[in-house]
Motif scaffolding. Sequence first.
Motif, PDB file in Angstrom:
ATOM      1  N   MET A  33      34.192  58.597  64.087  1.00 30.10           N
ATOM      2  CA  MET A  33      34.855  58.838  65.358  1.00 30.10           C
ATOM      3  C   MET A  33      36.346  58.557  65.249  1.00 30.10           C
ATOM      4  SD  MET A  33      32.275  57.505  68.341  1.00 30.10           S
ATOM      5  CE  MET A  33      33.271  58.383  69.557  1.00 30.10           C
ATOM      6  N   CYS A  34      37.115  59.358  65.934  1.00 31.90           N
ATOM      7  CA  CYS A  34      38.557  59.148  66.012  1.00 31.90           C
ATOM      8  C   CYS A  34      38.945  59.009  67.478  1.00 31.90           C
ATOM      9  CB  CYS A  34      39.310  60.324  65.381  1.00 31.90           C
ATOM     10  SG  CYS A  34      39.127  61.906  66.257  1.00 31.90           S
ATOM     11  N   HIS A  35      40.195  58.640  67.710  1.00 28.27           N
ATOM     12  CA  HIS A  35      40.749  58.604  69.064  1.00 28.27           C
ATOM     13  C   HIS A  35      41.935  59.555  69.104  1.00 28.27           C
ATOM     14  CE1 HIS A  35      38.336  54.942  69.233  1.00 28.27           C
ATOM     15  NE2 HIS A  35      38.410  55.034  70.543  1.00 28.27           N
ATOM     16  N   VAL A  36      41.895  60.474  70.042  1.00 33.92           N
ATOM     17  CA  VAL A  36      42.926  61.499  70.173  1.00 33.92           C
ATOM     18  C   VAL A  36      43.828  61.145  71.351  1.00 33.92           C
ATOM     19  CG1 VAL A  36      43.394  63.956  70.475  1.00 33.92           C
ATOM     20  CG2 VAL A  36      41.316  63.222  69.274  1.00 33.92           C
ATOM     21  N   GLY A  37      45.111  60.901  71.070  1.00 33.87           N
ATOM     22  CA  GLY A  37      46.070  60.572  72.106  1.00 33.87           C
ATOM     23  C   GLY A  37      46.947  61.765  72.451  1.00 33.87           C
ATOM     24  N   TYR A  38      47.195  61.968  73.738  1.00 31.85           N
ATOM     25  CA  TYR A  38      48.004  63.098  74.204  1.00 31.85           C
ATOM     26  C   TYR A  38      48.480  62.792  75.619  1.00 31.85           C
ATOM     27  CZ  TYR A  38      43.437  64.042  76.257  1.00 31.85           C
ATOM     28  OH  TYR A  38      42.239  63.905  76.920  1.00 31.85           O
ATOM     29  N   VAL A  39      49.436  63.561  76.092  1.00 33.84           N
ATOM     30  CA  VAL A  39      49.951  63.399  77.451  1.00 33.84           C
ATOM     31  C   VAL A  39      49.633  64.663  78.240  1.00 33.84           C
ATOM     32  CG1 VAL A  39      52.009  63.087  78.883  1.00 33.84           C
ATOM     33  CG2 VAL A  39      51.790  61.845  76.710  1.00 33.84           C
ATOM     34  N   MET A  40      49.015  64.473  79.405  1.00 37.81           N
ATOM     35  CA  MET A  40      48.674  65.603  80.265  1.00 37.81           C
ATOM     36  C   MET A  40      49.146  65.305  81.678  1.00 37.81           C
ATOM     37  SD  MET A  40      44.969  67.521  80.700  1.00 37.81           S
ATOM     38  CE  MET A  40      44.115  66.003  81.135  1.00 37.81           C
ATOM     39  N   ASP A  41      49.993  66.171  82.212  1.00 42.96           N
ATOM     40  CA  ASP A  41      50.560  65.996  83.545  1.00 42.96           C
ATOM     41  C   ASP A  41      51.251  64.639  83.698  1.00 42.96           C
ATOM     42  OD1 ASP A  41      49.541  68.495  84.287  1.00 42.96           O
ATOM     43  OD2 ASP A  41      47.623  67.629  84.914  1.00 42.96           O
ATOM     44  N   GLY A  42      51.951  64.233  82.631  1.00 40.85           N
ATOM     45  CA  GLY A  42      52.699  62.991  82.665  1.00 40.85           C
ATOM     46  C   GLY A  42      51.873  61.739  82.471  1.00 40.85           C
ATOM     47  N   GLN A  43      50.554  61.887  82.311  1.00 35.56           N
ATOM     48  CA  GLN A  43      49.657  60.745  82.151  1.00 35.56           C
ATOM     49  C   GLN A  43      49.150  60.670  80.715  1.00 35.56           C
ATOM     50  OE1 GLN A  43      48.293  58.175  84.162  1.00 35.56           O
ATOM     51  NE2 GLN A  43      47.434  57.576  82.173  1.00 35.56           N
ATOM     52  N   PRO A  44      49.333  59.517  80.016  1.00 35.13           N
ATOM     53  CA  PRO A  44      48.776  59.382  78.669  1.00 35.13           C
ATOM     54  C   PRO A  44      47.249  59.256  78.710  1.00 35.13           C
ATOM     55  CG  PRO A  44      50.543  57.787  79.073  1.00 35.13           C
ATOM     56  CD  PRO A  44      50.152  58.353  80.387  1.00 35.13           C
ATOM     57  N   TYR A  45      46.592  59.910  77.770  1.00 42.06           N
ATOM     58  CA  TYR A  45      45.140  59.809  77.614  1.00 42.06           C
ATOM     59  C   TYR A  45      44.828  59.521  76.146  1.00 42.06           C
ATOM     60  CZ  TYR A  45      44.529  62.042  82.201  1.00 42.06           C
ATOM     61  OH  TYR A  45      44.568  62.330  83.540  1.00 42.06           O
ATOM     62  N   VAL A  46      43.762  58.788  75.919  1.00 46.66           N
ATOM     63  CA  VAL A  46      43.229  58.571  74.571  1.00 46.66           C
ATOM     64  C   VAL A  46      41.725  58.833  74.646  1.00 46.66           C
ATOM     65  CG1 VAL A  46      42.876  56.969  72.670  1.00 46.66           C
ATOM     66  CG2 VAL A  46      44.999  56.870  73.998  1.00 46.66           C
ATOM     67  N   THR A  47      41.273  59.865  73.959  1.00 41.18           N
ATOM     68  CA  THR A  47      39.880  60.293  74.049  1.00 41.18           C
ATOM     69  C   THR A  47      39.157  60.049  72.727  1.00 41.18           C
ATOM     70  OG1 THR A  47      40.492  62.033  75.624  1.00 41.18           O
ATOM     71  CG2 THR A  47      38.349  62.232  74.536  1.00 41.18           C
ATOM     72  N   PRO A  48      38.062  59.275  72.734  1.00 44.52           N
ATOM     73  CA  PRO A  48      37.270  59.114  71.516  1.00 44.52           C
ATOM     74  C   PRO A  48      36.387  60.335  71.297  1.00 44.52           C
ATOM     75  CG  PRO A  48      36.302  57.837  73.304  1.00 44.52           C
ATOM     76  CD  PRO A  48      37.557  58.463  73.853  1.00 44.52           C
ATOM     77  N   THR A  49      36.277  60.761  70.062  1.00 46.37           N
ATOM     78  CA  THR A  49      35.459  61.938  69.765  1.00 46.37           C
ATOM     79  C   THR A  49      35.071  61.947  68.295  1.00 46.37           C
ATOM     80  OG1 THR A  49      35.350  64.353  69.981  1.00 46.37           O
ATOM     81  CG2 THR A  49      37.437  63.438  69.216  1.00 46.37           C
ATOM     82  N   ALA A  50      34.054  62.706  67.962  1.00 47.82           N
ATOM     83  CA  ALA A  50      33.652  62.866  66.569  1.00 47.82           C
ATOM     84  C   ALA A  50      34.614  63.816  65.867  1.00 47.82           C
ATOM     85  CB  ALA A  50      32.229  63.410  66.490  1.00 47.82           C
ATOM     86  N   TYR A  51      34.774  63.621  64.567  1.00 44.84           N
ATOM     87  CA  TYR A  51      35.672  64.474  63.794  1.00 44.84           C
ATOM     88  C   TYR A  51      35.098  64.670  62.403  1.00 44.84           C
ATOM     89  CZ  TYR A  51      37.116  60.479  60.995  1.00 44.84           C
ATOM     90  OH  TYR A  51      37.105  59.417  60.130  1.00 44.84           O
ATOM     91  N   VAL A  52      35.660  65.628  61.697  1.00 46.62           N
ATOM     92  CA  VAL A  52      35.325  65.822  60.291  1.00 46.62           C
ATOM     93  C   VAL A  52      36.574  66.315  59.576  1.00 46.62           C
ATOM     94  CG1 VAL A  52      34.548  68.227  60.568  1.00 46.62           C
ATOM     95  CG2 VAL A  52      33.657  66.846  58.677  1.00 46.62           C
ATOM     96  N   ARG A  53      36.765  65.832  58.346  1.00 41.94           N
ATOM     97  CA  ARG A  53      37.881  66.299  57.527  1.00 41.94           C
ATOM     98  C   ARG A  53      37.378  67.349  56.554  1.00 41.94           C
ATOM     99  NH1 ARG A  53      39.756  65.933  52.431  1.00 41.94           N
ATOM    100  NH2 ARG A  53      37.992  64.605  51.859  1.00 41.94           N
ATOM    101  N   VAL A  54      38.091  68.470  56.495  1.00 38.35           N
ATOM    102  CA  VAL A  54      37.808  69.523  55.511  1.00 38.35           C
ATOM    103  C   VAL A  54      39.128  69.810  54.804  1.00 38.35           C
ATOM    104  CG1 VAL A  54      36.941  71.849  55.099  1.00 38.35           C
ATOM    105  CG2 VAL A  54      35.994  70.478  56.976  1.00 38.35           C
ATOM    106  N   GLY A  55      39.259  69.347  53.574  1.00 41.12           N
ATOM    107  CA  GLY A  55      40.522  69.511  52.871  1.00 41.12           C
ATOM    108  C   GLY A  55      41.620  68.768  53.584  1.00 41.12           C
ATOM    109  N   GLU A  56      42.677  69.476  53.957  1.00 38.09           N
ATOM    110  CA  GLU A  56      43.821  68.872  54.644  1.00 38.09           C
ATOM    111  C   GLU A  56      43.810  69.188  56.135  1.00 38.09           C
ATOM    112  OE1 GLU A  56      45.918  66.773  53.529  1.00 38.09           O
ATOM    113  OE2 GLU A  56      45.382  66.820  51.400  1.00 38.09           O
ATOM    114  N   THR A  57      42.616  69.374  56.687  1.00 36.23           N
ATOM    115  CA  THR A  57      42.478  69.688  58.113  1.00 36.23           C
ATOM    116  C   THR A  57      41.461  68.776  58.768  1.00 36.23           C
ATOM    117  OG1 THR A  57      42.980  72.031  57.683  1.00 36.23           O
ATOM    118  CG2 THR A  57      41.931  71.510  59.777  1.00 36.23           C
TER     119      THR A  57
END
Length: 226
Positions: free
Chosen positions: A44-68
């Motif tokens: 699991m990773c945490h994805v941080g971003y700003v939406m409508d001026g409000q910071p959010y951090v969303t936990p979600t599953a991820y996978v690495r494939v090469g450099e992506t």
Amino acid sequence: MAKPEVAPSETSYGVTERTRLRRSPLRAVTDRREVHAVLDAGLMCHVGYVMDGQPYVTPTAYVRVGETLYWHGSSASKMIRHLEKGVPVCVTVALLDGLVLARSGFHSSFNYRSVMAFGEAQLVADEAEKMEALEHFVERVTPGRWAEMRPVNGQEMKATKVVAMKLDELSCKIRTGGPIDDEEDYALDIWAGEIPISTRIEDPLPDARLKPGVALPNCVGNVKLG
């Protein structure tokens, strides 16, 4: 991507103003194989971003494939719908490996592995790449499971969106070993050392509605972390 202070190479990630470690720089890791090992050890990773001026951090599953890095969500997800616009994001992965108990609170610490990656998440529009990414999610933890499952249908593909982010700009920190105390504190009668912490895989628990006679597949026994 920020202008690199140290240029990337085939074996190492570059260093930029926002990825250069100013505190405890000896913990910095730029070797691609070591960074990949940290990312591949997490689920699991945490994805941080700003939406409508409000910071959010969303936990979600991820996978690495090469450099992506890939992660996915519902087509109705506010996070996914916002990220597909190509907004800046910060993705973090942190793994706790132990407690480090020093002779003082100041020098007590954690042993850990962490990655912080900067970039823009792009919607995976190509259906073949999207399907391949979903397969990687399954095969990452249960090798061989994808071939055993019911195939993904069109409605499920429509209800799911996948985003991708290139690993172009990131920082990685790793701390290992015991406490590092002030020299005079080593003479104190205070216990110091490490308490290891690990994530353990338990025995599988069958679904309550599993049909009689359905055996545990090998891929479930092959579940792995890292």
